[in-house]
Design an enzyme around this catalytic site. Structure first.
Site, short mmCIF file in Angstrom:
data_model
loop_
_atom_site.label_atom_id
_atom_site.label_comp_id
_atom_site.label_asym_id
_atom_site.label_seq_id
_atom_site.Cartn_x
_atom_site.Cartn_y
_atom_site.Cartn_z
N CYS A 38 0.81 -1.23 0.00
CA CYS A 38 0.00 0.00 0.00
C CYS A 38 0.84 1.28 0.00
CB CYS A 38 -0.99 0.01 1.16
SG CYS A 38 -0.26 0.01 2.79
N ASP B 51 -7.73 5.70 -0.57
CA ASP B 51 -7.34 4.47 0.10
C ASP B 51 -6.92 3.40 -0.91
OD1 ASP B 51 -7.05 2.29 1.75
OD2 ASP B 51 -9.03 2.44 2.68
N HIS C 238 -6.31 0.31 -0.19
CA HIS C 238 -6.64 -1.02 0.33
C HIS C 238 -7.92 -1.57 -0.27
CE1 HIS C 238 -4.09 0.93 3.40
NE2 HIS C 238 -3.57 -0.29 3.52
#
Length: 460
Positions: free
Chosen positions: A112, A346, A348
């Site tokens: 990430c 984000d 993720h």
């Protein structure tokens, strides 16, 4: 035979982990993001106001403005929608070509920070080739129905991946997410030129070994600092990896851009200008645009809230390209704020591999339909701040402006980082040459990267 057996075990393990990551990272939760009507919203230097009754809500994609809202106010919400969605979103991917030296075909669970670094670099390249005013003409075609298809697609992905694990099938057979939205309207010459660059920038971040800033290349550069695929990367290490990736890029379009990484929270002005005025590969003299990356810590074990106003000030600058940061164990790309909450993208979310080498590859998965917000207090203190300066004059102006901001926001004797005139060698620090012939990282850089790796929090 023993080696072959070990390889098979690793492949099976990798496929089961891929199935687990599908379940963990691909599920779309219906969380709500609220925006207050009483406070301005800043996104990479642009300011928006939502003066509506109640609160403005984003639920995966932005909701339509309530009836009765004036056209001017409603238009401002629409402008924010277009602006946010137009930023390039880079997330976990699965089933991409195997990473050299490993059995990995996904970066779920460990990549990430590399993804947030990619997003920051992508924003810098968008400023360079498209300008801050550019928005994707098809941004508003992404609606709430997309999130529904993402959620239902997760079930198919999970089932297919488990089946593939059991049958040793490399590519799970799942249906692609349906593309929605009206047919493309006719574009003028400028829009067509911008769309070419839009696609080209995304293609540089494709998940294939040949992509200049793709995960495969970044991992190769990371090996020089002792990192391998599957390791966790911190914001400072990623900053140096991005610098090397840009330095080594061979696309002629990228010869007009360079990256400078601050040394020990210090930006040496002459070193930056030297990079900007270096010769292009063509042998012609020319001024390069520079993306300045500053790895910093906003406190000790926890983020010091005294730095909040400075971070907000940085994100209010149009030449800011965002912050690689996050909260402990999760990396986010911070691009704006409202009140004391940071707005972020984000990484993720596990999406399927997209082959960016094909003509008219789908763009939807590279644009995030909704923002997320997080309290500044939850931010991990380890982060990397990025700026873009097109010319030497732009850099000089930015350094003056940021220096004033640093002085006004610092409650202590020492600011978060500094701009210093001269070269790093003038201060008895080992300077980093623009090009090393035999090694990608100098010995001084390797020591610094090793120190960053041990000091930083683990960011998954």
């Amino acid at each position: 035979m023993e080696a072959t057996g070990t390889d098979e075990v690793e492949k099976i393990k990798s496929k089961f982990m891929s199935a687990w990551h599908n379940m963990k990272y691909s599920w779309v939760l219906k969380t709500k993001t609220y925006f207050s009507r009483n406070s301005p919203v800043f996104l990479l230097g642009k300011c928006y106001h939502f003066k509506t009754e109640g609160e403005y809500r984003a639920l995966h994609s932005f909701q339509s403005s309530p009836a009765g809202v004036s056209a001017e106010i409603s238009g401002n919400v629409e402008e924010f929608r277009k602006d946010f969605i137009s930023r390039i979103w880079l997330t976990y991917r699965e089933e991409f070509p195997q990473i050299q030296g490993s059995a990995l075909t996904t970066d779920c669970g460990w990549g990430c920070t590399l993804r947030t670094g990619q997003m920051l670099l992508a924003q810098g390249l968008m400023l360079h080739f498209l300008g801050r005013a550019w928005v994707w003409p098809e941004a508003l075609d992404m609606d709430s129905s997309d999130s529904e298809s993402w959620t239902s697609n997760t079930v198919r992905k999970l089932t297919a991946s488990f089946e593939a694990s059991l049958t040793a099938e490399r590519d799970p057979k799942i249906l692609a997410r349906p593309q929605r939205g009206p047919a493309r309207r006719s574009w003028d010459v400028t829009e067509m030129r911008n769309e070419v660059y839009h696609r080209k920038i995304i293609s540089w971040f494709g998940d294939s070994p040949l992509a200049a800033f793709g995960l495969h290349q970044l991992i190769e550069y990371g090996k020089k600092s002792g990192k391998i695929a599957g390791d966790w990367y911190g914001p400072a290490v990623v900053a140096h990896i991005l610098r090397k990736a840009v330095e080594e890029a061979r696309d002629p379009e990228l010869q007009g851009v360079t990256v400078y990484v601050a040394q020990d929270c210090t930006v040496y002005s002459s070193d930056v200008i030297d990079r900007q005025c270096s010769f292009l590969d063509s042998g012609k003299a020319g001024t390069k645009a520079v993306i300045i990356l500053v790895p910093v810590r906003l406190g000790g074990e926890r983020t010091n809230t005294d730095y909040l106003e400075f971070v907000k000030g940085i994100l209010s600058l149009e030449y800011c390209v965002g912050i690689i940061g996050g909260k402990p164990k999760q990396s986010y790309y911070f691009a704006g704020f409202q009140d004391d909450s940071l707005i972020y993208m984000d990484p993720h979310y596990c999406q399927s591999f997209v082959d960016v080498s094909i003509k008219d590859f789908p763009l939807e998965s590279f644009h995030c339909p909704s923002p997320k917000k997080m309290s500044f207090k939850k931010m991990d203190p380890s982060c990397t701040i990025g700026f873009y300066c097109r010319t030497v004059q732009d850099f000089e102006k930015a350094s003056e402006e940021i220096t004033k901001m640093l002085k006004s926001s610092s409650k202590e004797k020492y600011p978060l980082f500094t701009f210093v005139k001269g070269h790093s060698r003038d201060y008895d620090f080992a300077s980093s040459p623009l090009h090393e012939e035999n090694d990608l990282f100098s010995e001084d850089e390797k020591k610094r990267l090793k120190r960053f790796s041990t000091e930083e929090f683990v960011l998954l």
